[in-house]
Design a protein around this motif. Sequence first.
Motif, PDB file in Angstrom:
ATOM      1  N   SER A  66       0.903  -1.337  -0.032  1.00 17.13           N
ATOM      2  CA  SER A  66       0.025  -0.215   0.064  1.00 17.13           C
ATOM      3  C   SER A  66       0.662   1.417  -0.247  1.00 17.13           C
ATOM      4  CB  SER A  66      -0.917  -0.010   1.280  1.00 17.13           C
ATOM      5  OG  SER A  66      -1.804   1.133   1.245  1.00 17.13           O
ATOM      6  N   GLN A  67       2.029   1.258   0.875  1.00 12.39           N
ATOM      7  CA  GLN A  67       2.813   2.429   0.593  1.00 12.39           C
ATOM      8  C   GLN A  67       3.614   2.618  -0.434  1.00 12.39           C
ATOM      9  OE1 GLN A  67       2.637   4.597   3.337  1.00 12.39           O
ATOM     10  NE2 GLN A  67       3.916   5.933   1.849  1.00 12.39           N
ATOM     11  N   GLY A  97       1.779   7.248  -6.571  1.00 11.93           N
ATOM     12  CA  GLY A  97       0.720   8.140  -6.562  1.00 11.93           C
ATOM     13  C   GLY A  97       1.151   9.654  -6.240  1.00 11.93           C
ATOM     14  N   TRP A  98       2.099   9.954  -5.046  1.00 12.97           N
ATOM     15  CA  TRP A  98       2.519  11.356  -4.859  1.00 12.97           C
ATOM     16  C   TRP A  98       3.364  11.914  -5.948  1.00 12.97           C
ATOM     17  CZ3 TRP A  98      -0.635  13.458  -2.106  1.00 12.97           C
ATOM     18  CH2 TRP A  98      -1.222  12.985  -0.972  1.00 12.97           C
ATOM     19  N   GLU A  99       4.062  10.910  -6.700  1.00 11.41           N
ATOM     20  CA  GLU A  99       4.949  11.334  -7.567  1.00 11.41           C
ATOM     21  C   GLU A  99       4.141  11.863  -9.006  1.00 11.41           C
ATOM     22  OE1 GLU A  99       7.402   7.862  -8.607  1.00 11.41           O
ATOM     23  OE2 GLU A  99       8.358   7.708  -6.815  1.00 11.41           O
ATOM     24  N   TYR A 100       3.144  11.174  -9.203  1.00  8.49           N
ATOM     25  CA  TYR A 100       2.378  11.287 -10.249  1.00  8.49           C
ATOM     26  C   TYR A 100       1.298  12.726  -9.878  1.00  8.49           C
ATOM     27  CZ  TYR A 100       3.346   7.381 -13.149  1.00  8.49           C
ATOM     28  OH  TYR A 100       3.758   6.327 -13.836  1.00  8.49           O
ATOM     29  N   PHE A 101       1.189  12.733  -8.743  1.00  5.73           N
ATOM     30  CA  PHE A 101       0.277  13.932  -8.014  1.00  5.73           C
ATOM     31  C   PHE A 101       1.329  15.364  -8.244  1.00  5.73           C
ATOM     32  CE2 PHE A 101      -1.220  16.727  -4.767  1.00  5.73           C
ATOM     33  CZ  PHE A 101      -2.461  16.926  -5.087  1.00  5.73           C
ATOM     34  N   ASN A 102       2.283  15.052  -7.879  1.00  4.97           N
ATOM     35  CA  ASN A 102       3.275  16.084  -7.879  1.00  4.97           C
ATOM     36  C   ASN A 102       3.785  16.680  -9.360  1.00  4.97           C
ATOM     37  OD1 ASN A 102       3.500  16.519  -5.240  1.00  4.97           O
ATOM     38  ND2 ASN A 102       5.337  14.999  -5.047  1.00  4.97           N
ATOM     39  N   TYR A 161      -5.620   6.772  -9.311  1.00 10.22           N
ATOM     40  CA  TYR A 161      -5.388   5.305  -9.550  1.00 10.22           C
ATOM     41  C   TYR A 161      -4.636   4.624  -8.692  1.00 10.22           C
ATOM     42  CZ  TYR A 161      -5.099   0.835 -11.991  1.00 10.22           C
ATOM     43  OH  TYR A 161      -4.810  -0.633 -12.126  1.00 10.22           O
ATOM     44  N   ARG A 162      -3.657   5.115  -8.459  1.00 12.50           N
ATOM     45  CA  ARG A 162      -2.454   4.589  -7.700  1.00 12.50           C
ATOM     46  C   ARG A 162      -3.042   4.687  -6.291  1.00 12.50           C
ATOM     47  NH1 ARG A 162      -0.998   4.533 -12.926  1.00 12.50           N
ATOM     48  NH2 ARG A 162       1.121   3.700 -13.218  1.00 12.50           N
ATOM     49  N   PHE A 163      -3.627   5.890  -5.788  1.00 15.49           N
ATOM     50  CA  PHE A 163      -4.105   5.941  -4.597  1.00 15.49           C
ATOM     51  C   PHE A 163      -5.251   4.813  -4.395  1.00 15.49           C
ATOM     52  CE2 PHE A 163      -3.050  10.767  -4.882  1.00 15.49           C
ATOM     53  CZ  PHE A 163      -1.772  10.436  -4.267  1.00 15.49           C
ATOM     54  N   ALA A 169      -3.520   1.688  -3.252  1.00 11.89           N
ATOM     55  CA  ALA A 169      -2.992   1.595  -2.254  1.00 11.89           C
ATOM     56  C   ALA A 169      -4.248   1.489  -0.968  1.00 11.89           C
ATOM     57  CB  ALA A 169      -2.313   2.826  -1.921  1.00 11.89           C
ATOM     58  N   TRP A 170      -5.341   2.214  -1.407  1.00 12.64           N
ATOM     59  CA  TRP A 170      -6.480   1.746  -0.215  1.00 12.64           C
ATOM     60  C   TRP A 170      -7.002   0.270  -0.576  1.00 12.64           C
ATOM     61  CZ3 TRP A 170     -11.628   1.270  -2.311  1.00 12.64           C
ATOM     62  CH2 TRP A 170     -12.824   1.260  -1.442  1.00 12.64           C
ATOM     63  N   LEU A 171      -7.186  -0.201  -1.882  1.00 16.35           N
ATOM     64  CA  LEU A 171      -7.634  -1.697  -1.870  1.00 16.35           C
ATOM     65  C   LEU A 171      -6.583  -2.532  -1.082  1.00 16.35           C
ATOM     66  CD1 LEU A 171      -9.588  -3.519  -3.483  1.00 16.35           C
ATOM     67  CD2 LEU A 171      -7.867  -3.572  -5.332  1.00 16.35           C
ATOM     68  N   LEU A 172      -5.561  -2.176  -1.118  1.00  8.76           N
ATOM     69  CA  LEU A 172      -4.621  -2.993  -0.293  1.00  8.76           C
ATOM     70  C   LEU A 172      -4.726  -2.708   1.098  1.00  8.76           C
ATOM     71  CD1 LEU A 172      -1.425  -2.599  -2.616  1.00  8.76           C
ATOM     72  CD2 LEU A 172      -2.347  -4.744  -1.982  1.00  8.76           C
ATOM     73  N   ASN A 173      -4.870  -1.786   1.590  1.00  6.84           N
ATOM     74  CA  ASN A 173      -4.916  -1.382   3.115  1.00  6.84           C
ATOM     75  C   ASN A 173      -5.885  -0.173   3.095  1.00  6.84           C
ATOM     76  OD1 ASN A 173      -4.670  -1.168   5.773  1.00  6.84           O
ATOM     77  ND2 ASN A 173      -2.524  -0.048   5.656  1.00  6.84           N
ATOM     78  N   PRO A 174      -7.235  -0.657   3.512  1.00  6.24           N
ATOM     79  CA  PRO A 174      -8.349   0.370   3.671  1.00  6.24           C
ATOM     80  C   PRO A 174      -8.163   1.001   5.182  1.00  6.24           C
ATOM     81  CG  PRO A 174      -9.131  -1.666   3.054  1.00  6.24           C
ATOM     82  CD  PRO A 174      -7.861  -1.850   3.486  1.00  6.24           C
ATOM     83  N   ASN A 175      -7.199   0.590   5.851  1.00 10.96           N
ATOM     84  CA  ASN A 175      -6.928   1.331   7.015  1.00 10.96           C
ATOM     85  C   ASN A 175      -5.505   2.252   7.078  1.00 10.96           C
ATOM     86  OD1 ASN A 175      -8.780   0.335   8.734  1.00 10.96           O
ATOM     87  ND2 ASN A 175      -7.771  -1.589   8.912  1.00 10.96           N
ATOM     88  N   ASN A 176      -5.073   2.601   5.706  1.00 14.05           N
ATOM     89  CA  ASN A 176      -4.033   3.484   5.498  1.00 14.05           C
ATOM     90  C   ASN A 176      -4.497   4.798   5.374  1.00 14.05           C
ATOM     91  OD1 ASN A 176      -1.940   4.798   4.575  1.00 14.05           O
ATOM     92  ND2 ASN A 176      -1.335   3.533   3.001  1.00 14.05           N
ATOM     93  N   ALA A 177      -4.339   5.916   6.578  1.00 11.94           N
ATOM     94  CA  ALA A 177      -4.916   7.027   6.662  1.00 11.94           C
ATOM     95  C   ALA A 177      -4.460   7.963   5.392  1.00 11.94           C
ATOM     96  CB  ALA A 177      -4.563   7.593   7.802  1.00 11.94           C
TER      97      ALA A 177
END
Length: 235
Positions: free
Chosen positions: A66-67, A73-78, A87-89, A92-100
């Motif tokens: 997830s990380q 995702g942050w690389e593309y966002f920036n 899509y990357r985020f 990451a959420w699919l892998l770990n729904p508890n990732n704040a």
Amino acid sequence: MRKLLIAVFALFAATTTSFAQETAEQPNPSVLPMFGNIPKTEAEQIKDQKFLSSCDNSFSTRQEASQFFMNRGWEYFNEGQVDTAVYRFNLAWLLNPNNANTYWAFGLVTFGQGKLSESIGYYEKALAIEPKNSLMLSDIASSYLALHEAEQKKSKKKKTFKKVVEYTSKALEADSSNAFALYTMSKVKYQEKKYEDAWAYLHKGREQNVANIDFVYLTNLMAEMPDPKGFFKNN
């Protein structure tokens, strides 16, 4: 490991290619936060399972995977590639729904799109996991402040301003050097017509990060009261 990672990216590429097949009238759920909260078809669920299985074979834990996708995702966002970043985020959420951080990212994206109420919802999900994260608290305060200002223009009276004060105060309690929160508190004091306090918080924020100054707001504040420190001057 290398072959497994290649398999993950192959699956990745297949889904990314499908972005172009969507019409403007029907946005691809893959580029909407949390996949647009749209129920998935059986085929989409099977694809998700294949992706998760590939990640299980490629990473030590799903949290690590997830990380990994959050970082991409942050690389593309920036780089300004928001759809690709979301899509990357989502992965990451699919892998770990508890990732704040996934909800935080969704909040930032929707805030940037002017979807203020939606951004607040995502920030609240993030804060339910990390309630004392100062930067998250200052971001939700910024969303509430933008919503409050929009309501003022429409002569609506809602309790959003109390939320601005609440979350900004919590952000500063968690980290008194949070420049974003200091600038927001300056705007709070400006709204309350406490201009001397507004200047005090603005200067505290400037000392932490001068790049965050909102010069439109600065001009408005100087119109109400000259800078007591004489650092900023009207030309």
